[in-house]
Design a protein around this motif. Structure first.
Motif, PDB file in Angstrom:
ATOM      1  N   GLU A 157      -3.708  -6.902   1.781  1.00  0.00           N
ATOM      2  CA  GLU A 157      -3.581  -6.827   0.315  1.00  0.00           C
ATOM      3  C   GLU A 157      -4.923  -6.500  -0.328  1.00  0.00           C
ATOM      4  O   GLU A 157      -5.009  -5.643  -1.217  1.00  0.00           O
ATOM      5  CB  GLU A 157      -3.033  -8.142  -0.226  1.00  0.00           C
ATOM      6  N   GLY A 180      -5.787  -2.996   0.130  1.00  0.00           N
ATOM      7  CA  GLY A 180      -4.814  -2.063  -0.432  1.00  0.00           C
ATOM      8  C   GLY A 180      -4.019  -1.327   0.622  1.00  0.00           C
ATOM      9  O   GLY A 180      -3.573  -0.207   0.397  1.00  0.00           O
ATOM     10  N   ALA A 184       0.944   1.039   3.494  1.00  0.00           N
ATOM     11  CA  ALA A 184       0.156   2.268   3.411  1.00  0.00           C
ATOM     12  C   ALA A 184       0.519   3.297   4.476  1.00  0.00           C
ATOM     13  O   ALA A 184       0.079   4.425   4.399  1.00  0.00           O
ATOM     14  CB  ALA A 184      -1.335   1.928   3.529  1.00  0.00           C
ATOM     15  N   ARG A 196      -1.202  -2.648   2.281  1.00  0.00           N
ATOM     16  CA  ARG A 196       0.206  -3.019   2.441  1.00  0.00           C
ATOM     17  C   ARG A 196       1.066  -1.818   2.141  1.00  0.00           C
ATOM     18  O   ARG A 196       0.957  -1.185   1.100  1.00  0.00           O
ATOM     19  CB  ARG A 196       0.579  -4.168   1.505  1.00  0.00           C
TER      20      ARG A 196
END
Length: 196
Positions: free
Chosen positions: A188, A191, A195, A193
């Protein structure tokens, strides 16, 4: 399923390549535990199956201009992961050579991804191996999200061959949950998650 809904891929790396290694049933247990955690897709990457040669690429891995088919295949495997759990033994107060060789083969494929360390050994539970490994992972720009030290791991494995199983102590299960929580938190923060 959209990218936002897709679960991150957690690769569990079996570092030991020795016949009869304890790491294999530990990795299967951790994989099952991670699947039950229901926050990740899980894939086991066994370095014994990957069978990388001793690092022999002519250029530094940071350029990703690989010449060997084995490196290209390993790069594609590692690149698709969002997070890792490395299951590794302690040999002579450090981690094993096959793991160092695998880490050295790549660069950007490891970078900016969280990793949990599942170490095993005797009374020290692989702690000295973990201490030796952490600076290498930091050098690869990885984030250590948790540790799961397993003392006297061989005493918790039963069965024969492919049917061998690992029965964790309650403290080991608690460590596994904390490590998975840590991986999720770092995904998280980074950034990552969903992806993939």
């Amino acid at each position: 399923m959209t990218d936002a809904q897709r679960r991150p891929l957690l690769q569990i790396i079996v570092a030991s390549t020795r016949p009869g290694r304890v790491g294999e049933p530990i990795a299967r247990w951790f994989g099952d535990y991670a699947r039950e955690y229901e926050a990740f897709d899980v894939e086991i990457v066994d370095l014994a199956d990957v069978a990388l040669p001793m690092f022999a690429e002519p250029e530094h891995p940071r350029f990703a201009r690989y010449t060997l088919d084995s490196t290209k295949a390993f790069s594609a495997t590692i690149a698709r992961a969002d997070a890792f759990a490395i299951v590794f033994p302690e040999y002579n107060h450090s981690y094993n050579a096959a793991l160092k060789n695998a880490l050295d083969h790549l660069n950007q494929e490891w970078a900016r991804k969280p990793v949990a360390l599942v170490s095993y050994g005797g009374v020290a539970a692989g702690a000295r191996a973990a201490e030796a490994l952490i600076p290498v992972l930091v050098g690869l720009q990885m984030v250590v999200a948790g540790t799961v030290p397993i003392p006297f791991a061989g005493q918790r494995v039963s069965g024969e061959g492919e049917a061998r199983t690992f029965e964790p102590a309650p403290e080991t299960e608690a460590g596994a949950k904390a490590a998975l929580d840590g991986l999720g938190s770092w995904l998280e923060i980074l950034g990552l998650r969903g992806a993939r």
